[in-house]
Scaffold this active site. Structure first.
Site, PDB file in Angstrom:
ATOM      1  N   GLY A 642     -39.188 -34.134 -19.440  1.00 42.28           N
ATOM      2  CA  GLY A 642     -37.818 -34.316 -19.095  1.00 42.28           C
ATOM      3  C   GLY A 642     -37.252 -33.854 -20.435  1.00 42.28           C
ATOM      4  O   GLY A 642     -37.589 -33.527 -21.478  1.00 42.28           O
ATOM      5  N   GLY A 643     -35.883 -33.412 -20.169  1.00 38.85           N
ATOM      6  CA  GLY A 643     -35.096 -33.220 -21.217  1.00 38.85           C
ATOM      7  C   GLY A 643     -35.031 -34.135 -22.375  1.00 38.85           C
ATOM      8  O   GLY A 643     -34.922 -33.597 -23.611  1.00 38.85           O
ATOM      9  N   ASP A 757     -28.338 -41.173 -11.349  1.00 43.72           N
ATOM     10  CA  ASP A 757     -29.467 -40.032 -11.229  1.00 43.72           C
ATOM     11  C   ASP A 757     -30.293 -40.245  -9.998  1.00 43.72           C
ATOM     12  O   ASP A 757     -31.481 -40.293 -10.037  1.00 43.72           O
ATOM     13  CB  ASP A 757     -30.065 -39.515 -12.507  1.00 43.72           C
ATOM     14  CG  ASP A 757     -30.591 -38.336 -12.293  1.00 43.72           C
ATOM     15  OD1 ASP A 757     -30.404 -37.408 -11.531  1.00 43.72           O
ATOM     16  OD2 ASP A 757     -31.644 -37.881 -13.151  1.00 43.72           O
TER      17      ASP A 757
END
Ligand SMILES: *[C@@H]1O[C@H](CO)[C@@H](O)[C@H](O)[C@H]1NC(C)=O
Ligand SMILES: *[C@@H]1O[C@H](CO)[C@@H](O)[C@H](O)[C@H]1NC(C)=O
Ligand SMILES: *[C@@H]1O[C@H](CO)[C@@H](O)[C@H](O)[C@H]1NC(C)=O
Ligand SMILES: *[C@@H]1O[C@H](CO)[C@@H](O)[C@H](O)[C@H]1NC(C)=O
Length: 956
Positions: A642-643, A757
């Site tokens: 992921g980021g 999220d």
């Protein structure tokens, strides 16, 4: 000295000694653990073996069962085992890495009832001391490499029910008693003598058989036995299966063999028997007869064939038969195969006008048949090659050439479903779920049939297996049978796959229970299949052990040994030493514990504004530890990105699987932020929220260590990628679970947490498919002045993001509710929120017609839900989802209301959300076998057939 003090000391000492005896079992198990590789991970934690080690059962803190089949154990069997003196069951089957000799110390296990070492690699002689195990009921040493003779001391095992020594390299003759030497003839309660596939030689002793015996299976096939078949065999009228084939037996078959009227399968083939073909007209139950390849005197084709109405198979290949066949023989009702090739059968072949409907193959090649009186078209493979009828030139009849062999193939069909593609090592079950099956092969040594193409037969085996597993409460979804064939020993070999239910793999408990059920013959097939041996293959995909907390385990204690060696010395000194040892150990442990839970003490002070973080149960790992657990953060252990960085899978030294979120260099947060996050996460404990196990703040790394959730993301399951098919009930359960997790974060966590999220990618499914909300990377606690909302830079995932939050930058709990509404819509449509510019929320609103059944949503619904009337409450579910995605936050329900409504919807379908939260609800399975029909005969000996499973699948 004061007498009372002495008494006190004596009492204390006595108590400690008792503890020592008990602890001793533990020390012995530790010794075994040292010798064996691949013991279950539960053996590594310092806890009490009796409580939590896989494969160990205890009574009063003494080990009574050690069952470790199919564990890939490597090593030998050390003499230490002889000290487990309360042991009743020892099953180490299917560990092909176990080798070396069988220790003579085995003879010390006087309480042993079941000794099962099927399919290992033990070698050397079977020790004489085995004869000391007078309580032994079940002895299976088959499929090893044992050499030397059968110890005559086995004759001492008066309670023996099952004796299987087959498939070894045993030599010498079969021992019978004489004078004070015991022998197998005295085993009058034994039902099974399985000695096939050895190198036994010498004559079968006359004294071996007597009328007191209760043998039902006599399997001596494929040895080097010589001499005649003893006439005493005819005395054992309990016999049902007789296999003496593939030996060097000679002489006449004793005529009293015809007294064995219960025999259903008889193999005397491939010997050197002489005299007339034996008269078996008394065996009215005979299904399978093979007398092939003997040197009988010339005999007329027996007329009694046609009176034995149970026959399925007649094989008298190369037995010197002469004369004509009678048509009556072919109308035996269940006749399947007739092989009378290589004889001198003559005259005209007449199969009659009504041969058995099951008749498949009639092999009469190499005989003297001159004509064929064909009454009608037969659907039989008839072979008349090498007969006068086929010798004239120009003959082209079909029966004069070999029929094209269509290898009978079978494999369990799909159960009205379309098999998914399961990726590399997963296999689709008959119910179309991808999973790792437990596999192996059945070797049926005397089935009653010979035609392998009849699916009915396999269905019945499947059914009896499933009935067994269900009665026993095994976590089995389905079984699959494949590739039936006959091997060189004329055993019927069938491959078996057993699929786990509700999860993709079995855990260790389940595997060793399955292994035991098959190695101990607790599973009994129907009489059609008769006796079997099961050999399993290695199982490589164990579920991780769910071992309570990820907390620190106490190391093993050696008090037992210290005390043991202290006996005889000064009691006071012992006690003193003990006290000191114990105290220092406690201190050491306390030090370790404190070092672990205050890692931030070493923290760079410039990064720290406050003191020690509040940690509840989160453990600090060093970088080196995590490096080890992930195999140096290897590629194969990388399970996501992921980021923020990468996610790795790893396993702790106790075997527990973990998921590690490793922040990329550059995206690490400040030390304080990291600390805050850990503080937040470590306070979150809920069944539907992924738990934090620990963290690493070491060598410039920031990592979070979570429990590993085996079945991956909900997104993968909905898209079919994970191979898990979720029906309506499962979707409701998952929605409810995730809702509860979010409700917990909003209402019960302190401070409350907004997830920010929520999406199907952040809802994970454990092995029971329990939903767990994951990934708090963006989470925000509500605290201080901002009790209702926090103002923050907008973050989240497109498609799930609350439009109100997007516009106002004010984050509230209702933003999570919005995202959850999108998840609900995804649950029923199995499509991503945004596909080619189309938004799921709008699409469902537009497609919806409340006047129609299922709101007329058939077009957008996921077909795998199954659109039957089982989909109860779908309309209410859609209503709820659409309320969650209302434009205005204040018009959306709170998560607590969502939970209530989902519970209501589940109740509509008759599901109780409380009790049905796991796929298998069950008690214990000890009742197993009690009322299960016995396959081999009507007998049932409790010790062998019932109440004998040492391990409960559901220990609590
Ligand atoms: C009889 O012997 C022949 C030749 O060795 C062999 O091919 C055949 O399989 C045997 N028949 C049976 C029924 O075992
Ligand atoms: C078949 O063989 C038997 C025994 O050898 C003999 O008695 C009989 O005459 C033969 N029958 C024919 C038709 O050849
Ligand atoms: C298959 O087996 C069943 C049960 O033994 C029997 O009733 C049936 O007739 C068999 N079918 C065929 C085609 O042989
Ligand atoms: C193993 O699986 C069974 C059935 O699925 C379950 O009841 C049991 O708790 C599991 N054992 C462990 C140690 O996880």
């Amino acid at each position: 000295m004061d007498v009372r003090i002495c008494q006190l000391v004596a009492v204390i000492f006595l108590q400690i000694s008792i503890t020592a005896a008990q602890n001793n079992d533990r020390e012995i198990l530790l010794a075994l653990k040292d010798v064996w590789q691949n013991t279950p991970p539960s053996w590594d934690d310092g806890s009490d073996p009796c409580g939590s080690w896989d494969g160990i059962s205890c009574t009063n803190s003494r080990v009574t069962a050690l069952t470790l089949s199919s564990m890939k154990l490597i090593g030998g069997l050390p003499g230490d085992i002889g000290h487990l003196t309360e042991l009743q069951i020892l099953d180490l089957s299917y560990n092909t890495g176990l080798s070396g000799s069988l220790t003579s110390q085995i003879g010390n296990l006087r309480k042993l009832t079941n000794l099962i070492l099927v399919g290992c690699r033990f070698s050397g002689p079977i020790p004489d001391t085995i004869g000391n195990l007078e309580r032994l009921v079940y002895l299976s040493l088959n499929s090893n490499g044992f050499t030397g003779p059968i110890p005559s001391s086995i004759g001492n095992l008066k309670n023996l029910y099952w004796l299987d020594l087959s498939a070894n390299k045993l030599t010498g003759s079969i021992p019978v008693s004489s004078g004070t030497t015991p022998g197998l003839d005295v085993l009058i309660h034994t039902k099974h003598f399985h000695f096939g596939d050895n190198q036994l030689s010498g004559d079968i002793p006359l004294g071996l058989f007597n009328s007191n015996m209760s043998l039902i299976h006599l399997l001596y096939e494929n040895n080097a036995l010589t001499g005649t078949i003893p006439s005493t065999l005819g005395l054992v009228t309990s016999l049902e299966v007789v296999r003496l084939d593939r030996n060097r037996l000679s002489g006449d078959v004793p005529s009293n063999i015809n007294n064995l009227i219960h025999v259903t399968e008889m193999f005397l083939s491939n010997n050197r028997l002489t005299g007339p073909v034996p008269n078996l007209s008394g065996m009215n139950l005979l299904n399978y007869l093979d007398l092939s390849n003997n040197t009988f005197d010339q005999s007329l084709v027996p007329s009694w064939f046609s009176t034995l109405l149970a026959l399925t198979t007649i094989k008298l290949q190369n037995t010197n038969l002469v004369g004509e066949l009678r048509a009556a023989m072919f109308s035996i009702p269940q006749l399947q195969n007739v092989d009378l090739s290589n004889n001198q059968i003559n005259g005209t072949l007449n199969i009659g006008s009504n041969p058995s409907t099951q008749l498949q193959l009639v092999d009469l090649r190499t005989n003297q048949i001159a004509a064929f009186a064909q009454r009608r078209q037969y659907h039989i493979d008839l072979i008349l090659m090498d007969n006068p009828i086929c010798m004239e030139s120009g003959v082209t009849d079909r029966y004069c050439s070999l029929p094209t062999v269509t290898n009978a193939s079978y494999s369990t069909p799909w159960n009205n479903c379309v098999p998914p593609s399961c990726g590399s090592s997963l296999v689709s079950s008959p119910n179309c779920r991808c999973a790792y099956p437990y596999t192996g092969s059945f070797f049926f040594k005397a089935p009653s049939f010979s035609s392998l193409g009849n699916a009915t037969i396999y269905n019945s085996l499947q059914d009896s297996l499933m009935t067994f597993f269900q009665k026993a409460d095994f976590p089995v979804d389905s079984v699959s049978l494949k590739n039936p064939s006959r091997n060189l020993d004329d055993y019927l070999v069938i491959n078996l796959e057993v699929f786990p239910s509700g999860q993709t793999s079995f855990n260790r408990t389940a595997i060793l229970t399955l292994g035991f059920a098959l190695s101990n013959q607790t599973f009994k097939p129907t009489k059609t299949f008769n006796t079997y041996v099961f050999l399993s293959e290695n199982y490589d995909n164990f579920l991780p052990e769910i071992s309570g907390t990820g907390g620190i385990r106490h190391k093993s204690s050696n008090i037992g040994i210290i005390i043991g060696s202290g006996i005889g010395g000064c009691v006071f000194v012992v006690l003193l030493v003990l006290a000191v040892t114990y105290a220092s150990r406690q201190k050491r442990q306390a030090e370790t514990t404190s070092r672990r839970s205050q890692p931030f003490a070493n923290w760079d002070q410039t990064n720290m504004t406050s003191g020690v973080p509040e940690l509840k149960g989160a453990r600090s790992f060093t970088f080196d530890e995590l490096k080890k657990y992930t195999n140096n953060f290897s590629e194969v252990n990388n399970i996501g990105a992921g980021g923020y960085g990468m996610v790795y899978r790893g396993s702790l030294s106790n075997g527990q699987l973990i998921a590690i979120k490793r922040a990329q260099q550059g995206s690490t947060q400040g030390g304080l932020e990291f600390k805050t996050e850990i503080e937040l996460l470590s306070r979150v404990h809920h069944k539907n929220v992924v738990g934090l196990i620990g963290f690493c703040f070491d060598q410039g790394e920031q990592m979070l260590v979570y429990e590993y959730i085996v079945n991956g993301t909900l997104k993968d399951s909905l898209s079919g990628r994970s191979g898990i098919r979720l029906d309506w009930m499962w979707r409701l359960k998952i929605a409810l679970g995730a809702a509860k997790g979010l409700q917990y974060l909003h209402d019960l966590a302190d401070p409350p947490i907004i997830h920010r999220d929520v999406k199907t990618n952040n809802i994970l499914l454990d092995e029971q498919l329990v939903a767990k909300v994951a990934d708090f990377g963006l989470s925000k606690p509500l605290s201080g002045a901002n009790k209702t909302h926090v103002t923050t830079q907008v973050k989240g995932t497109m498609g799930y993001m609350d439009p109100e939050y997007y516009m106002t930058q004010q984050l509230t709990e209702k933003s999570d509710v919005y995202s959850f509404g999108v998840v609900m819509l995804e649950l029923i449509t199995a499509r991503k929120p945004i596909v080619k510019g189309r938004y799921i929320v709008r699409d469902v609103r537009e497609a919806m017609n409340t006047n129609k059944e299922l709101y007329g949503l058939h077009k957008v619904l996921d077909m795998t839900i199954g659109l039957s009337n089982k989909v109860k409450g779908l309309e209410r579910f859609v209503d709820l989802a659409l309320r969650c995605v209302e434009e205005m936050g204040n018009q959306r329900p709170a998560m607590s209301e969502v939970v209530k409504e989902l519970e209501g919807i589940m109740a509509l379908g008759g599901f109780n959300p409380d009790t049905e939260s796991s796929p298998s609800t069950s008690a214990s399975y000890e009742a197993i076998g009690k009322d299960y029909n016995h396959p081999y005969s009507n007998d049932s000996l409790n010790a062998y057939s019932g109440g004998f499973l040492p391990q409960k699948l559901h220990p609590k």
